[in-house]
Design a protein around this motif. Structure first.
Motif, PDB file in Angstrom:
ATOM      1  N   ALA A  44      -2.169  13.630 -23.726  1.00 17.44           N
ATOM      2  CA  ALA A  44      -1.497  12.381 -24.089  1.00 17.44           C
ATOM      3  C   ALA A  44       0.018  12.508 -24.006  1.00 17.44           C
ATOM      4  O   ALA A  44       0.702  11.607 -23.508  1.00 17.44           O
ATOM      5  CB  ALA A  44      -1.918  11.939 -25.489  1.00 17.44           C
ATOM      6  N   SER A  45       0.550  13.632 -24.469  1.00 14.02           N
ATOM      7  CA  SER A  45       2.008  13.776 -24.533  1.00 14.02           C
ATOM      8  C   SER A  45       2.608  14.465 -23.320  1.00 14.02           C
ATOM      9  O   SER A  45       3.779  14.231 -22.990  1.00 14.02           O
ATOM     10  CB  SER A  45       2.406  14.538 -25.801  1.00 14.02           C
ATOM     11  OG  SER A  45       1.838  15.842 -25.798  1.00 14.02           O
ATOM     12  N   GLU A  46       1.834  15.291 -22.618  1.00 22.45           N
ATOM     13  CA  GLU A  46       2.461  16.159 -21.622  1.00 22.45           C
ATOM     14  C   GLU A  46       1.980  15.958 -20.184  1.00 22.45           C
ATOM     15  O   GLU A  46       2.605  16.486 -19.266  1.00 22.45           O
ATOM     16  CB  GLU A  46       2.242  17.631 -22.009  1.00 22.45           C
ATOM     17  CG  GLU A  46       2.771  18.014 -23.378  1.00 22.45           C
ATOM     18  CD  GLU A  46       4.288  17.860 -23.490  1.00 22.45           C
ATOM     19  OE1 GLU A  46       4.972  17.831 -22.444  1.00 22.45           O
ATOM     20  OE2 GLU A  46       4.778  17.735 -24.631  1.00 22.45           O
ATOM     21  N   PHE A  47       0.871  15.224 -19.971  1.00 22.68           N
ATOM     22  CA  PHE A  47       0.402  15.134 -18.583  1.00 22.68           C
ATOM     23  C   PHE A  47       1.359  14.323 -17.710  1.00 22.68           C
ATOM     24  O   PHE A  47       1.710  14.745 -16.604  1.00 22.68           O
ATOM     25  CB  PHE A  47      -0.997  14.521 -18.507  1.00 22.68           C
ATOM     26  CG  PHE A  47      -1.470  14.366 -17.080  1.00 22.68           C
ATOM     27  CD1 PHE A  47      -1.900  15.472 -16.358  1.00 22.68           C
ATOM     28  CD2 PHE A  47      -1.447  13.128 -16.446  1.00 22.68           C
ATOM     29  CE1 PHE A  47      -2.312  15.352 -15.037  1.00 22.68           C
ATOM     30  CE2 PHE A  47      -1.854  12.996 -15.123  1.00 22.68           C
ATOM     31  CZ  PHE A  47      -2.291  14.103 -14.421  1.00 22.68           C
ATOM     32  N   SER A  48       1.769  13.170 -18.175  1.00 17.87           N
ATOM     33  CA  SER A  48       2.642  12.326 -17.345  1.00 17.87           C
ATOM     34  C   SER A  48       3.961  13.015 -17.015  1.00 17.87           C
ATOM     35  O   SER A  48       4.394  12.990 -15.844  1.00 17.87           O
ATOM     36  CB  SER A  48       2.886  10.979 -18.037  1.00 17.87           C
ATOM     37  OG  SER A  48       1.691  10.217 -18.066  1.00 17.87           O
ATOM     38  N   PRO A  49       4.654  13.657 -17.990  1.00 14.13           N
ATOM     39  CA  PRO A  49       5.879  14.380 -17.621  1.00 14.13           C
ATOM     40  C   PRO A  49       5.630  15.491 -16.600  1.00 14.13           C
ATOM     41  O   PRO A  49       6.444  15.686 -15.676  1.00 14.13           O
ATOM     42  CB  PRO A  49       6.375  14.951 -18.952  1.00 14.13           C
ATOM     43  CG  PRO A  49       5.798  14.051 -19.985  1.00 14.13           C
ATOM     44  CD  PRO A  49       4.464  13.631 -19.448  1.00 14.13           C
ATOM     45  N   PHE A  50       4.509  16.207 -16.745  1.00 15.65           N
ATOM     46  CA  PHE A  50       4.224  17.265 -15.781  1.00 15.65           C
ATOM     47  C   PHE A  50       3.918  16.682 -14.402  1.00 15.65           C
ATOM     48  O   PHE A  50       4.420  17.172 -13.383  1.00 15.65           O
ATOM     49  CB  PHE A  50       3.041  18.126 -16.241  1.00 15.65           C
ATOM     50  CG  PHE A  50       2.567  19.069 -15.167  1.00 15.65           C
ATOM     51  CD1 PHE A  50       3.355  20.138 -14.780  1.00 15.65           C
ATOM     52  CD2 PHE A  50       1.363  18.858 -14.515  1.00 15.65           C
ATOM     53  CE1 PHE A  50       2.942  21.004 -13.756  1.00 15.65           C
ATOM     54  CE2 PHE A  50       0.941  19.706 -13.512  1.00 15.65           C
ATOM     55  CZ  PHE A  50       1.733  20.785 -13.128  1.00 15.65           C
ATOM     56  N   ALA A  51       3.091  15.639 -14.349  1.00 14.80           N
ATOM     57  CA  ALA A  51       2.743  15.043 -13.057  1.00 14.80           C
ATOM     58  C   ALA A  51       3.985  14.537 -12.343  1.00 14.80           C
ATOM     59  O   ALA A  51       4.126  14.703 -11.113  1.00 14.80           O
ATOM     60  CB  ALA A  51       1.741  13.903 -13.268  1.00 14.80           C
ATOM     61  N   GLU A  52       4.902  13.932 -13.092  1.00 12.44           N
ATOM     62  CA  GLU A  52       6.137  13.443 -12.480  1.00 12.44           C
ATOM     63  C   GLU A  52       7.001  14.597 -11.987  1.00 12.44           C
ATOM     64  O   GLU A  52       7.596  14.529 -10.895  1.00 12.44           O
ATOM     65  CB  GLU A  52       6.911  12.591 -13.490  1.00 12.44           C
ATOM     66  CG  GLU A  52       8.212  12.029 -12.968  1.00 12.44           C
ATOM     67  CD  GLU A  52       8.036  11.151 -11.718  1.00 12.44           C
ATOM     68  OE1 GLU A  52       8.974  11.126 -10.885  1.00 12.44           O
ATOM     69  OE2 GLU A  52       6.969  10.522 -11.566  1.00 12.44           O
ATOM     70  N   ALA A  53       7.096  15.682 -12.775  1.00  7.99           N
ATOM     71  CA  ALA A  53       7.890  16.842 -12.356  1.00  7.99           C
ATOM     72  C   ALA A  53       7.297  17.482 -11.103  1.00  7.99           C
ATOM     73  O   ALA A  53       8.035  17.904 -10.189  1.00  7.99           O
ATOM     74  CB  ALA A  53       7.962  17.859 -13.491  1.00  7.99           C
ATOM     75  N   PHE A  54       5.970  17.572 -11.029  1.00 10.36           N
ATOM     76  CA  PHE A  54       5.323  18.178  -9.864  1.00 10.36           C
ATOM     77  C   PHE A  54       5.582  17.333  -8.616  1.00 10.36           C
ATOM     78  O   PHE A  54       5.931  17.853  -7.550  1.00 10.36           O
ATOM     79  CB  PHE A  54       3.815  18.306 -10.121  1.00 10.36           C
ATOM     80  CG  PHE A  54       3.118  19.202  -9.149  1.00 10.36           C
ATOM     81  CD1 PHE A  54       2.847  20.517  -9.486  1.00 10.36           C
ATOM     82  CD2 PHE A  54       2.734  18.748  -7.898  1.00 10.36           C
ATOM     83  CE1 PHE A  54       2.203  21.365  -8.582  1.00 10.36           C
ATOM     84  CE2 PHE A  54       2.101  19.575  -6.986  1.00 10.36           C
ATOM     85  CZ  PHE A  54       1.832  20.890  -7.341  1.00 10.36           C
ATOM     86  N   ARG A  55       5.396  16.032  -8.739  1.00  7.53           N
ATOM     87  CA  ARG A  55       5.617  15.152  -7.604  1.00  7.53           C
ATOM     88  C   ARG A  55       7.078  15.215  -7.147  1.00  7.53           C
ATOM     89  O   ARG A  55       7.372  15.290  -5.938  1.00  7.53           O
ATOM     90  CB  ARG A  55       5.241  13.724  -7.996  1.00  7.53           C
ATOM     91  CG  ARG A  55       5.563  12.672  -6.951  1.00  7.53           C
ATOM     92  CD  ARG A  55       5.308  11.281  -7.502  1.00  7.53           C
ATOM     93  NE  ARG A  55       6.013  10.266  -6.721  1.00  7.53           N
ATOM     94  CZ  ARG A  55       5.518   9.650  -5.660  1.00  7.53           C
ATOM     95  NH1 ARG A  55       4.297   9.951  -5.237  1.00  7.53           N
ATOM     96  NH2 ARG A  55       6.229   8.743  -5.018  1.00  7.53           N
ATOM     97  N   LYS A  56       8.002  15.192  -8.113  1.00 11.84           N
ATOM     98  CA  LYS A  56       9.425  15.236  -7.776  1.00 11.84           C
ATOM     99  C   LYS A  56       9.770  16.522  -7.031  1.00 11.84           C
ATOM    100  O   LYS A  56      10.551  16.509  -6.056  1.00 11.84           O
ATOM    101  CB  LYS A  56      10.251  15.128  -9.058  1.00 11.84           C
ATOM    102  CG  LYS A  56      11.751  15.104  -8.849  1.00 11.84           C
ATOM    103  CD  LYS A  56      12.477  14.957 -10.177  1.00 11.84           C
ATOM    104  CE  LYS A  56      13.984  14.969  -9.985  1.00 11.84           C
ATOM    105  NZ  LYS A  56      14.703  14.830 -11.296  1.00 11.84           N
TER     106      LYS A  56
END
Length: 523
Positions: free
Chosen positions: A395-407
């Motif tokens: 809930a707290s960390e997947f979206s930030p990680f997915a965005e960092a990986f894509r970036k």
């Protein structure tokens, strides 16, 4: 699901021993008291192993689960030697009518409400299922415990979904169904089914027979059924401080579907959205989604689908179990340790100690390590078994990680770099952490700051594996990109990165028949 190999058969005894065994039949009440028992006595080890197999169900393609062919003493039950005295056991031989009709009271505000979901079919239990099977798996709370357990069964053989609330006293009698319910005639009988169904608090179904061959239709039915299950759970414990869901069964496609794919991704997301809306003023998100006993559910698409709905998720990116134990390794102490260190037992103890969800999750991971280091240690070495469990904060960390990986991927400056990324990821069987390490290193070579690994460690703060027990061939680390091949490369990068990113030269391979090892860099 953890398996421990084929059942250890009860010993075949000489006729005199059978006669000695028959001498106790008069102790059993009812019509069966006159029956001459011709079963050999049970050993504690045989009962413990049978209980484990009955509780966890058949392996894929394995034989049907069946009850022990031996006869227990008055002090024995399915699992271990009963603590009750013979006098108390005799006193329980006649089940009180009140016990058959009343469900236990629950604490007003449980510290943890745990929904345990199983899926039973004919290989596990032939209809009408008159003996204990999956009901043995989860240790039950005492009346008034801060831990509340509800158990939902998808009865494939009966085409119904049922929700039950059992307690520890109920389980004690269920484990002694041979003596207390079936009066020496066996482990299964109509009275056991009555004993179980008296604790049913909800039933949905039966579903139409044609849905057996209509997966989308059955998925829609099960979604509606589990909306009722979770509504019933919420109505009983709206003030539960934490809520966990465990599925006991095999894995599926790790794409967001639930219960071995029986509830497809779209219905699963709709179900959990319904729960979030229904309980927004009380539960909010689920505290824990526990897929740690299911094979290979630790995949990107599973986290992407489930991340809005749970603070924690337990899963493995590898097959779970497959242990083949020798007779010497199936000792009574080993079976008791398995019961004590299983996820369900650990979650119950942690909840009763009113620990935080972080502490509960950490305890489950530590217990899994202890099992690998003890009961399954020699089996892991012999078989070279790679096992893992990872705890995620979706809930707290997947979206930030997915965005960092894509970036980080988008920042790769050349076709050659993108080709090298694909080559490295495929060589590591689509492992997310290995791919993140490569991106960080490559961008640092380009002079670009990158901390994808740091973001990954925030997403997956807890991880355990058997690497310290046996040498691994793979470099997996708890989370993988979904496979587009049959349990193998190519990796599903379009789902993870989005369709708009620039692919490597030649494009992303989209199915196994299109996949070729990437050409060496610069060629």
């Amino acid at each position: 699901q953890t398996k421990v190999g084929p059942s250890l058969p009860c010993p075949i005894l000489a006729p005199m021993a059978l006669l000695r065994r028959a001498a106790v039949t008069g102790l059993f009440a009812g019509a069966a008291a006159a029956m001459v028992i011709t079963r050999p006595p049970c050993t504690n080890v045989a009962l413990a192993e049978s209980a484990l197999e009955l509780a966890t169900g058949p392996s894929p393609g394995g034989p049907q689960v069946d009850f022990p062919t031996c006869a227990p003493s008055l002090r024995q039950d399915l699992g271990h030697e009963a603590e009750a005295t013979v006098a108390r056991a005799l006193g329980m031989a006649q089940v009180p009518t009140a016990a058959m009709s009343q469900a236990p009271e629950v604490a007003q505000e449980p510290h943890l409400l745990h929904l345990y979901v199983v899926q039973s079919d004919t290989d596990w239990c032939r209809s009408p299922c008159e003996g204990p099977t999956w009901e043995l798996a989860a240790p039950k709370p005492e009346v008034g415990s801060p831990y509340e357990l509800l158990e939902a069964a998808i009865w494939r053989q009966d085409r119904r979904v049922a929700l039950y609330r059992f307690d520890s006293a109920w389980l004690g009698t269920a484990k002694r169904s041979f003596q207390d319910l079936c009066h020496g005639a066996g482990w299964a009988c109509p009275k056991y089914r009555q004993w179980r169904e008296a604790r049913r608090i909800l039933e949905v179904g039966p579903w139409p027979a044609e849905l057996d061959n209509d997966p989308p239709g059955l998925s829609n039915f099960l979604r509606a059924a589990f909306e009722q299950v979770l509504a019933q759970a919420h109505a009983q414990s709206p003030g539960a401080k934490h809520v966990a869901v465990t599925y006991s069964g095999h894995g599926s496609h790790a794409d967001g579907a639930l219960f071995e794919g029986s509830v497809m991704k779209e219905d699963a997301v709709g179900l959990l959205n319904h729960v979030a809306d229904m309980s927004a003023d009380s539960w909010g998100r689920l505290s824990l989604l526990n897929f740690g006993g299911n094979c290979a559910e630790g995949r990107w698409n599973m986290l992407a689908a489930m991340h809005p709905f749970a603070d924690w998720m337990l899963a493995s990116d590898l097959n779970v179990g497959g242990f083949e134990l020798t007779k010497a390794e199936k000792g009574h102490e080993s079976m008791q340790r398995l019961q004590r260190l299983g996820d369900l037992a650990v979650l119950k103890r942690s909840s009763e100690a009113t620990g935080s969800v972080d502490e509960m999750v950490n305890s489950i991971v530590q217990a899994r390590q202890e099992i690998w280091a003890s009961v399954f240690n020699e089996s892991i070495k012999r078989q070279g078994l790679e096992q893992s469990i990872a705890a995620f904060r979706p809930a707290s960390e997947f979206s930030p990680f997915a965005e960092a990986f894509r970036k980080a991927y988008v920042a790769l400056h050349s076709p050659e770099a993108r080709a090298s990324f694909l080559k490295h990821a495929e060589a590591n069987r689509c492992d997310v952490l290995e791919s993140a390490r490569w991106l960080d290193a490559e961008l640092q070579r380009q002079g670009v700051s990158s901390a994808v690994v740091v973001q990954f460690e925030a997403l997956r703060p807890l991880y355990a594996s058997t690497r310290d027990v046996v040498e691994w061939k793979s470099k997996t680390n708890g989370l993988g990109f979904n496979f587009l091949g049959f349990k193998d490369v190519p990796c599903d990068f379009p789902s993870a990165l989005g369709p708009d990113v620039v692919p490597p030269p030649g494009g992303w391979p989209l199915k196994a028949s299109q996949w070729q090892p990437p050409a060496p860099q610069g060629s």
